[in-house]
Write a protein that holds these residues in place. Structure first.
Motif, PDB file in Angstrom:
ATOM      1  N   HIS A   1       0.822  -1.338  -0.059  1.00 41.68           N
ATOM      2  CA  HIS A   1      -0.213   0.114   0.000  1.00 41.68           C
ATOM      3  C   HIS A   1       0.894   1.086   0.191  1.00 41.68           C
ATOM      4  CE1 HIS A   1      -3.796  -2.120   0.802  1.00 41.68           C
ATOM      5  NE2 HIS A   1      -2.963  -3.054   1.597  1.00 41.68           N
ATOM      6  N   HIS A   2       0.348   2.309  -0.588  1.00 43.58           N
ATOM      7  CA  HIS A   2       1.058   3.757  -0.456  1.00 43.58           C
ATOM      8  C   HIS A   2       0.810   4.216   0.820  1.00 43.58           C
ATOM      9  CE1 HIS A   2       0.793   2.942  -5.083  1.00 43.58           C
ATOM     10  NE2 HIS A   2       1.484   3.936  -4.926  1.00 43.58           N
ATOM     11  N   ILE A   3       1.683   4.780   1.544  1.00 40.42           N
ATOM     12  CA  ILE A   3       1.587   5.383   2.700  1.00 40.42           C
ATOM     13  C   ILE A   3       0.827   6.969   2.528  1.00 40.42           C
ATOM     14  CG2 ILE A   3       2.694   6.419   4.743  1.00 40.42           C
ATOM     15  CD1 ILE A   3       4.891   4.421   4.466  1.00 40.42           C
ATOM     16  N   ARG A   4       1.530   7.643   1.627  1.00 43.61           N
ATOM     17  CA  ARG A   4       0.934   8.913   1.146  1.00 43.61           C
ATOM     18  C   ARG A   4      -0.139   8.249  -0.106  1.00 43.61           C
ATOM     19  NH1 ARG A   4       4.023  12.216  -0.853  1.00 43.61           N
ATOM     20  NH2 ARG A   4       5.996  11.304  -0.573  1.00 43.61           N
ATOM     21  N   TRP A   5      -1.204   8.498  -0.281  1.00 40.61           N
ATOM     22  CA  TRP A   5      -2.036   7.829  -1.416  1.00 40.61           C
ATOM     23  C   TRP A   5      -1.586   8.215  -2.734  1.00 40.61           C
ATOM     24  CZ3 TRP A   5      -8.005   8.043   0.739  1.00 40.61           C
ATOM     25  CH2 TRP A   5      -7.891   7.443   1.844  1.00 40.61           C
ATOM     26  N   TRP A   6      -1.578   7.491  -3.608  1.00 43.55           N
ATOM     27  CA  TRP A   6      -1.510   7.910  -5.132  1.00 43.55           C
ATOM     28  C   TRP A   6      -2.232   8.969  -5.424  1.00 43.55           C
ATOM     29  CZ3 TRP A   6       1.994   6.572  -8.997  1.00 43.55           C
ATOM     30  CH2 TRP A   6       1.548   6.917 -10.309  1.00 43.55           C
ATOM     31  N   ALA A   7      -3.622   8.838  -5.450  1.00 42.92           N
ATOM     32  CA  ALA A   7      -4.456   9.841  -6.154  1.00 42.92           C
ATOM     33  C   ALA A   7      -4.657  11.117  -5.286  1.00 42.92           C
ATOM     34  CB  ALA A   7      -5.908   9.278  -6.231  1.00 42.92           C
ATOM     35  N   ARG A   8      -4.834  10.912  -3.872  1.00 40.45           N
ATOM     36  CA  ARG A   8      -5.159  12.017  -3.060  1.00 40.45           C
ATOM     37  C   ARG A   8      -4.010  12.915  -2.776  1.00 40.45           C
ATOM     38  NH1 ARG A   8      -6.714  10.964   2.939  1.00 40.45           N
ATOM     39  NH2 ARG A   8      -4.528  10.673   2.928  1.00 40.45           N
ATOM     40  N   ASP A   9      -2.918  12.397  -2.459  1.00 44.45           N
ATOM     41  CA  ASP A   9      -1.621  12.986  -1.893  1.00 44.45           C
ATOM     42  C   ASP A   9      -0.693  13.035  -2.827  1.00 44.45           C
ATOM     43  OD1 ASP A   9      -2.936  13.027   0.519  1.00 44.45           O
ATOM     44  OD2 ASP A   9      -2.263  10.966   1.042  1.00 44.45           O
ATOM     45  N   ALA A  10      -0.728  12.491  -4.219  1.00 41.69           N
ATOM     46  CA  ALA A  10       0.462  12.357  -5.100  1.00 41.69           C
ATOM     47  C   ALA A  10       1.731  11.677  -4.710  1.00 41.69           C
ATOM     48  CB  ALA A  10       0.499  13.672  -5.610  1.00 41.69           C
ATOM     49  N   GLY A  11       1.364  10.577  -3.936  1.00 42.65           N
ATOM     50  CA  GLY A  11       2.496   9.625  -3.288  1.00 42.65           C
ATOM     51  C   GLY A  11       3.094   8.832  -4.358  1.00 42.65           C
TER      52      GLY A  11
ATOM     53  N   SER B   1      10.224   3.907  -0.054  1.00 44.58           N
ATOM     54  CA  SER B   1       9.790   4.828   1.061  1.00 44.58           C
ATOM     55  C   SER B   1       8.478   5.377   1.398  1.00 44.58           C
ATOM     56  CB  SER B   1      10.896   6.172   1.082  1.00 44.58           C
ATOM     57  OG  SER B   1      10.656   6.929  -0.366  1.00 44.58           O
ATOM     58  N   ASN B   2       7.689   4.991   0.389  1.00 45.47           N
ATOM     59  CA  ASN B   2       6.438   5.314   0.501  1.00 45.47           C
ATOM     60  C   ASN B   2       5.415   4.062   0.499  1.00 45.47           C
ATOM     61  OD1 ASN B   2       4.027   7.233   0.762  1.00 45.47           O
ATOM     62  ND2 ASN B   2       3.709   6.822  -1.648  1.00 45.47           N
ATOM     63  N   GLY B   3       5.961   2.955   0.391  1.00 48.58           N
ATOM     64  CA  GLY B   3       5.211   1.707   0.361  1.00 48.58           C
ATOM     65  C   GLY B   3       5.445   0.875   1.749  1.00 48.58           C
ATOM     66  N   VAL B   4       4.337  -0.100   2.180  1.00 47.99           N
ATOM     67  CA  VAL B   4       4.177  -0.622   3.241  1.00 47.99           C
ATOM     68  C   VAL B   4       3.399  -1.890   3.014  1.00 47.99           C
ATOM     69  CG1 VAL B   4       2.199   0.506   4.377  1.00 47.99           C
ATOM     70  CG2 VAL B   4       3.869  -0.572   5.752  1.00 47.99           C
TER      71      VAL B   4
END
Length: 447
Positions: A375-385, A390-393
């Protein structure tokens, strides 16, 4: 004894304070439930420390050479363990372990009557402060007693400090996993002999009773790995089917327990072996074996199988790597791109393998990798992650919703597969938002 009594009295006062609002028979609020539970936990841990010291004193006053003057015999018991067990309502085995723990952590005297430090002073201090419970302390002390002969007292003392520091806040199962991995790190030459011992104990018994087939099995790490991966993959696929509403062939699926689904998984594997060529229902289950490149080349050290606590020897790593359905994860720098920025939305297979190496499964609750998704920690769509490590978990479905729906945050410290995952609780859980270590680093000294 005074060193143990002060924290105990403080813990008693904390329980009294946290319970005060419940007087009058009213129901406890959620905040009160948490506060009382935390206070009781501290009280039990500090009580363990006092009881271990008392148990050691009872054993000393009941030693065999005292004969009829033995305190236990004077009270009508064969031994101090029986006296403690009868008083506390536990087994004599549990009482004997408490005595052993008390003797290992109590101050000692030499033949001249001079006071000496405890054999394991760091464990004693942690118990007296209420940081670890008796069960965890006993597991650590038993392990260190065994390792002193192999690695010496200096290394064992270093391990004691590291283990106690990591054990605070862990469950007993997590402490045991921590000890298992620590033993492999301190004594890599002992991995293969332990592995052979486990192989010798591998067994599966089957018998028919009451119209049902009963199974009872125990499997060594290399035998357990494919079985666990396949069963977990099947269970994960079944849960995915229920979420997506595409399981018409199993009308009772929503009412099946996990144990029932695991039984169905074994049946599916048997049916597959008898002729089915499809593996889609195993949800891409894969066995991953992690090993250091230098150890693999030199034939030294040990390897780790994802989802299995017990380390395996290099010989087993090489044999498993030659089998099908096994991915060897060699810890070294490679040419595979693991950071994609905003070019790709979905994590690649290589990235998911890297997350398995870093997180070891669900970074929050520890479920095996087969039951998680990246999963993206900072969301792909909402937060432009970005789609980067470093942004995955890795999170299981339950923890994914817990993080996103209840205000939990995740932070990554470091770079690549050796980075650490920190879980930050929301303010209503912890006003200070104290970070909690997650992922593989939670139960490993070397992460």
């Amino acid at each position: 004894m005074s060193s143990s009594l002060a924290p105990l009295l403080e813990a008693v006062a904390l329980v009294q304070d946290s319970w005060a609002d419940a007087q009058g028979g009213g129901d406890l609020s959620r905040a009160q439930l948490i506060a009382v539970n935390d206070a009781i936990g501290l009280l039990r841990r500090t009580t363990d420390a006092v009881h271990a010291e008392v148990a050691a004193g009872l054993a000393h006053e009941s030693r065999r050479e005292l004969g009829p003057e033995s305190l236990a015999k004077q009270q009508g018991f064969r031994s101090s363990a029986q006296l403690i067990a009868t008083t506390t309502g536990t087994s004599t085995g549990d009482a004997a372990r408490l005595v052993k723990l008390g003797e290992a952590t109590a101050p000692r005297t030499n033949l001249l009557g001079e006071v000496l430090p405890a054999k394991f002073p760091v464990v004693r201090d942690a118990m007296c402060r209420g940081r670890i419970a008796a069960a965890a302390a006993d597991a650590i002390v038993t392990f260190l007693d065994r390792m002193i002969l192999k690695v010496g007292r200096v290394v064992a003392a270093q391990a004691e400090g590291l283990l106690v520091e990591k054990a605070a806040g862990l469950s007993l199962d997590e402490v045991r996993k921590l000890i298992t991995r620590t033993e492999a790190h301190l004594d890599p030459d002992g991995v293969a002999p332990r592995e052979e011992e486990l192989r010798a104990r591998t067994s599966l018994t089957m018998f028919l009773r009451d119209g049902m087939l009963h199974l009872n099995g125990a499997f060594a790490p290399d035998k357990a790995a494919p079985l666990l991966a396949a069963v977990h993959g099947y269970v994960s696929a079944e849960f995915a089917a229920k979420r997506e509403g595409r399981d018409p062939a199993a009308p009772d699926a929503d009412r099946r327990t996990v144990a029932r689904i695991q039984a169905d998984a074994l049946v599916h594997l048997a049916e597959h072996a008898l002729g089915c060529e499809s593996t889609e229902s195993l949800n891409g289950a894969t066995v991953v074996v992690r090993v250091d490149l230098a150890d693999l080349v030199d034939g030294t050290g040990y390897g780790l199988i994802d989802g299995i606590e017990q380390p395996v020897s290099i010989g087993t790593v090489r044999r498993m790597a030659a089998d099908g359905g096994v991915i060897p994860w060699v810890c070294r720098d490679g040419s595979e791109i693991l950071d994609w920025g905003r070019e790709k939305r979905l994590f690649t297979p290589a990235q998911r393998l890297a997350l398995r190496e870093r997180d070891g499964g669900c970074a929050f609750c520890g479920l095996p990798p087969e039951m998680t998704k990246a999963h993206h920690i900072r969301w792909w769509a909402r937060d432009a992650g970005p789609t980067d490590l470093s942004n995955g978990v890795l999170l299981c479905e339950t923890c994914h919703h817990l993080v996103h729906d209840n205000g939990w945050d995740i932070r990554i410290e470091g770079i690549g597969v050796r980075a650490k995952v920190w879980i930050l609780p929301p303010p209503h859980v912890d006003p200070k938002r104290t970070p909690r270590l997650g992922g593989r680093a939670r139960t490993e000294l070397v992460a």
